[in-house]
Enzyme design. Structure first.
Site, PDB file in Angstrom:
ATOM      1  N   ARG A  84       0.812  -1.220   0.000  1.00 51.56           N
ATOM      2  CA  ARG A  84       0.000   0.000   0.000  1.00 51.56           C
ATOM      3  C   ARG A  84       0.846   1.271   0.000  1.00 51.56           C
ATOM      4  O   ARG A  84       0.310   2.363  -0.114  1.00 51.56           O
ATOM      5  CB  ARG A  84      -0.944  -0.001   1.202  1.00 51.56           C
ATOM      6  N   CYS A  85       2.154   1.132   0.120  1.00 49.85           N
ATOM      7  CA  CYS A  85       3.057   2.285   0.217  1.00 49.85           C
ATOM      8  C   CYS A  85       3.704   2.549  -1.148  1.00 49.85           C
ATOM      9  O   CYS A  85       4.338   1.666  -1.722  1.00 49.85           O
ATOM     10  CB  CYS A  85       4.120   2.001   1.271  1.00 49.85           C
ATOM     11  N   SER A  86       3.575   3.767  -1.650  1.00 50.55           N
ATOM     12  CA  SER A  86       4.130   4.092  -2.963  1.00 50.55           C
ATOM     13  C   SER A  86       5.658   3.987  -2.968  1.00 50.55           C
ATOM     14  O   SER A  86       6.248   3.518  -3.950  1.00 50.55           O
ATOM     15  CB  SER A  86       3.694   5.484  -3.412  1.00 50.55           C
TER      16      SER A  86
END
Length: 115
Positions: free
Chosen positions: A9-11
């Site tokens: 979920r973390c870019s």
């Protein structure tokens, strides 16, 4: 062998994964939210990073304030226990190779470990 501590979920974490794939390196992915680190693993990772537990905490997470982790009197062990029980508090992404590790913020930080 490289190991990426990864959160889909973390870019920044996705950028790190893409960088490793682009370099065609052999690496393992550890989805640390689904497969949390033990206290011992976290202690070893902190040693590889060369930093105290407080520096690995994500202080902008709601859980940080809710758990009172801004208290400067908390011990290293208490901070480690908080990250073990709430892995969302661990900064990401982290790339480890043997006894060295770096946080990929910015992602270019990972280049110090790459060939």
């Amino acid at each position: 062998m490289y190991r990426l501590y990864h959160n889909n979920r973390c870019s920044k974490s996705r950028e790190a994964l893409a960088l490793l794939e682009q370099k065609q390196l052999q690496f393992q992915v550890r989805y640390y939210l689904d497969d949390p680190l033990t206290a011992g693993e976290l202690v070893a990772l902190l040693k590889a990073l060369g930093m105290p537990a407080r520096q690995l905490l994500r202080s902008k997470e709601a859980e940080y304030k809710a758990l009172g982790l801004d208290n400067p009197d908390l011990s290293e062990q208490q901070l480690i226990e908080a990250m073990v029980s709430t892995p969302k508090l661990i900064e990401r992404p982290i790339l480890q190779c043997d006894d060295k590790a770096v946080i990929g913020r910015p992602v270019e930080n990972l280049l110090v470990l790459l060939p």
